[in-house]
Design a protein around this motif. Structure first.
Motif, mmCIF file in Angstrom:
data_model
loop_
_atom_site.group_PDB
_atom_site.id
_atom_site.type_symbol
_atom_site.label_atom_id
_atom_site.label_comp_id
_atom_site.label_asym_id
_atom_site.label_seq_id
_atom_site.Cartn_x
_atom_site.Cartn_y
_atom_site.Cartn_z
ATOM 1 N N ILE A 320 -5.866 -6.517 5.929
ATOM 2 C CA ILE A 320 -4.871 -6.458 4.858
ATOM 3 C C ILE A 320 -5.093 -5.236 3.969
ATOM 4 C CG2 ILE A 320 -4.056 -7.603 2.755
ATOM 5 C CD1 ILE A 320 -4.576 -10.274 4.175
ATOM 6 N N LYS A 321 -6.319 -5.023 3.536
ATOM 7 C CA LYS A 321 -6.608 -3.952 2.588
ATOM 8 C C LYS A 321 -6.533 -2.564 3.227
ATOM 9 C CE LYS A 321 -9.608 -6.912 -0.225
ATOM 10 N NZ LYS A 321 -10.987 -7.183 -0.678
ATOM 11 N N GLU A 322 -6.983 -2.460 4.475
ATOM 12 C CA GLU A 322 -7.093 -1.142 5.103
ATOM 13 C C GLU A 322 -5.870 -0.749 5.928
ATOM 14 O OE1 GLU A 322 -10.681 -1.325 7.363
ATOM 15 O OE2 GLU A 322 -11.911 -1.910 5.627
ATOM 16 N N THR A 323 -5.120 -1.746 6.444
ATOM 17 C CA THR A 323 -4.002 -1.435 7.338
ATOM 18 C C THR A 323 -2.662 -1.930 6.803
ATOM 19 O OG1 THR A 323 -5.506 -1.597 9.238
ATOM 20 C CG2 THR A 323 -3.139 -1.679 9.700
ATOM 21 N N LEU A 324 -2.599 -3.203 6.435
ATOM 22 C CA LEU A 324 -1.317 -3.799 6.061
ATOM 23 C C LEU A 324 -0.769 -3.218 4.752
ATOM 24 C CD1 LEU A 324 0.755 -5.891 6.996
ATOM 25 C CD2 LEU A 324 -0.451 -7.593 5.609
ATOM 26 N N LEU A 325 -1.577 -3.197 3.711
ATOM 27 C CA LEU A 325 -1.086 -2.712 2.422
ATOM 28 C C LEU A 325 -0.646 -1.244 2.484
ATOM 29 C CD1 LEU A 325 -3.478 -4.414 -0.169
ATOM 30 C CD2 LEU A 325 -1.244 -5.175 0.656
ATOM 31 N N PRO A 326 -1.411 -0.353 3.118
ATOM 32 C CA PRO A 326 -0.923 1.030 3.243
ATOM 33 C C PRO A 326 0.394 1.133 4.001
ATOM 34 C CG PRO A 326 -3.280 0.948 3.661
ATOM 35 C CD PRO A 326 -2.810 -0.480 3.576
ATOM 36 N N SER A 327 0.575 0.295 5.029
ATOM 37 C CA SER A 327 1.834 0.351 5.789
ATOM 38 C C SER A 327 3.006 -0.117 4.940
ATOM 39 C CB SER A 327 1.731 -0.501 7.056
ATOM 40 O OG SER A 327 1.817 -1.885 6.762
ATOM 41 N N TRP A 328 2.742 -0.973 3.953
ATOM 42 C CA TRP A 328 3.783 -1.449 3.042
ATOM 43 C C TRP A 328 3.916 -0.554 1.809
ATOM 44 C CZ3 TRP A 328 2.373 -7.403 2.859
ATOM 45 C CH2 TRP A 328 2.750 -7.988 4.076
ATOM 46 N N LYS A 329 3.103 0.504 1.747
ATOM 47 C CA LYS A 329 3.108 1.446 0.615
ATOM 48 C C LYS A 329 2.716 0.751 -0.687
ATOM 49 C CE LYS A 329 6.531 4.445 2.805
ATOM 50 N NZ LYS A 329 7.780 5.217 2.657
ATOM 51 N N LEU A 330 1.744 -0.146 -0.570
ATOM 52 C CA LEU A 330 1.254 -0.881 -1.729
ATOM 53 C C LEU A 330 -0.172 -0.463 -2.065
ATOM 54 C CD1 LEU A 330 2.456 -4.514 -0.867
ATOM 55 C CD2 LEU A 330 3.669 -2.763 -2.166
ATOM 56 N N LYS A 331 -0.509 -0.622 -3.322
ATOM 57 C CA LYS A 331 -1.862 -0.329 -3.794
ATOM 58 C C LYS A 331 -2.588 -1.637 -4.063
ATOM 59 C CE LYS A 331 -4.414 1.728 -7.653
ATOM 60 N NZ LYS A 331 -4.306 2.388 -8.973
ATOM 61 N N PHE A 332 -3.771 -1.805 -3.441
ATOM 62 C CA PHE A 332 -4.575 -2.999 -3.694
ATOM 63 C C PHE A 332 -4.978 -3.045 -5.157
ATOM 64 C CE2 PHE A 332 -8.899 -4.665 -4.284
ATOM 65 C CZ PHE A 332 -8.672 -6.002 -3.980
#
Length: 443
Positions: A320-332
């Motif tokens: 989620i932190k390394e792949t999914l969130l960047p693909s959604w253009k979100l910042k953890f």
């Protein structure tokens, strides 16, 4: 108030009370209250319902009453035990025989925790938050219900086994998604075929006894009171100003559920693949990579928050932190935890166990396409404590907790939902499941 108390560690909330507030004044067809088969009968005094002839009303005329999720769904009286453990406990209570514990080797493995590992840090923090928040809640008179007769949460377990029409929704959706619709001739003596088209939105402005909706159709329920209405021949409870899309995955990607305006909060509870779900066949699961196709950033307003419910599997957290969130253009942003307790504040199971944990994780991220964002920053490592609903994987509502970190009157969306919330948009292939009247009772 559904937030019973709070401190620097987090909040203690009442899931049942939140839902009770949603449905404290519902429109219900009189026929629903008089049905011999409906579960509402048990709490309605039929002498209180005026004679139909005296009031000159038909069975379809709507009365108003207060509904809530069945109380037994929250009757978590004691920590969870396997049936074998419960039988051993009963034997102890009956004979004063103290059974032996697990082998020394297994006990050492389960109880010993490396103080340098991440698990220890989380467990220490959650244990401290638990002591602090439960003490505060009990000072205020909450979570004091102790039960002398331990029955391994029999009533809650039985209530969770409700099997009804809501369980067939996923079959209806899948059938609709594979139905082939013949179109006009191609001019070469052949016919082309397409999947069922997306239906135009349906807007419901007035309470109705029956609503004809379609799969893959965005429904706007704009009524001033929650209403029990018939959908697909079954009674469902629709909350005020709710919007929902009952569809499969592909139709979500094709449907504009924003109405031209983005969302300020999106809650996502994906059906992650795990051994428990596979064994119980509780619901259909998705592969992690499939989630990469979700156009989350296209659904968001600047500064909007995304809350992802996730199991305690470390590899999943990393994905989620390394792949999914960047693909959604979100910042953890932060990681919170939901801690589950009994009616007297005990953890539902040992927090040190290597097996089932009494907590789940929430990963919270933010969409920022403009640095001019003045929303309050989220506190890190917060803990949400509540008595869990015994229905499988049913999470507590989060809006009341999240409001201080959102714009006023936020626009909210839940993905993979199995119930509706007032003023929210909800999507799922079982989005009405826990709205079926079988899950409710009169307060």
């Amino acid at each position: 108030m559904s937030v019973l108390c709070c401190n620097d560690n987090g909040w203690v909330i009442d899931h049942q009370q939140i839902v009770r507030q949603w449905y404290n004044n519902c429109k219900i067809p009189k026929s629903s209250l008089l049905s011999d088969t409906n579960s509402l009968d048990t709490k309605v005094n039929k002498d209180d319902i005026p004679n139909a002839e005296e009031r000159k009303m038909s069975n379809s005329e709507k009365l108003t009453t207060a509904l809530q999720l069945k109380s037994d769904l929250f009757a978590i009286k004691s920590p969870y035990m396997m049936d074998s453990q419960f039988m051993k406990l009963q034997k102890t209570l009956e004979t004063d025989y103290i059974p032996s514990t697990t082998s020394r080797k297994r006990k050492k493995k389960a109880d010993k925790i490396d103080e340098d590992c991440v698990d220890y840090t989380v467990i220490k923090r959650l244990s401290d938050a638990h002591r602090s928040l439960i003490s505060l809640a009990q000072e205020k008179g909450y979570l004091l219900n102790k039960y002398e007769n331990i029955d391994n949460n029999k009533s809650a377990r039985e209530a969770s086994q409700i099997v009804g029409p809501g369980d067939s929704l996923i079959d209806i959706v899948e059938t609709s998604s594979t139905d082939i619709v013949e179109t006009s001739s191609t001019g070469k003596g052949e016919t082309s075929s397409t999947y069922d088209n997306i239906k135009p939105p349906l807007v419901i402005e007035h309470a109705q006894d029956e609503v004809n909706i379609h799969i893959n159709q965005l429904v706007h329920f704009n009524c001033d009171l929650p209403t029990v209405t018939q959908i697909f021949g079954e009674k469902y409870l629709l909350p005020v100003n709710s919007r929902f899309l009952l569809s499969d995955w592909s139709k979500l990607l094709q449907t504009d559920i924003t109405d031209g305006n983005g969302f300020d909060l999106i809650v996502i509870d994906p059906p992650w693949k795990n051994k428990s779900v596979k064994r119980k066949k509780s619901y259909n699961t998705v592969w992690e990579d499939t989630l990469l196709d979700l156009p989350i950033y296209q659904l968001m307003n600047n500064g909007g928050l995304v809350v992802i419910w996730v199991t305690n599997k470390p590899k999943l957290h990393s994905f989620i932190k390394e792949t999914l969130l960047p693909s959604w253009k979100l910042k953890f942003c932060v990681e919170w935890h939901w801690l589950k307790v009994t009616t007297n504040g005990e953890l539902i199971c040992d927090i040190n166990t290597t097996m089932k944990k009494p907590y789940e994780t929430l990963i919270i991220a933010q969409y920022i396409n403009n640095i001019d964002n003045c929303l309050p920053s989220l506190p890190n490592q917060q803990v949400i404590i509540s008595i869990p609903c015994s229905l499988h994987s049913k999470k507590p509502p989060l809006l009341e907790i999240m409001k201080p970190f959102l714009v006023e009157n936020p626009k909210c969306l839940e993905l993979f939902a199995r119930n509706l919330q007032p003023h929210w948009t909800s999507w799922g292939n079982e989005v009405l499941k826990h709205q079926h009247l079988d899950y409710y009772e009169v307060t």
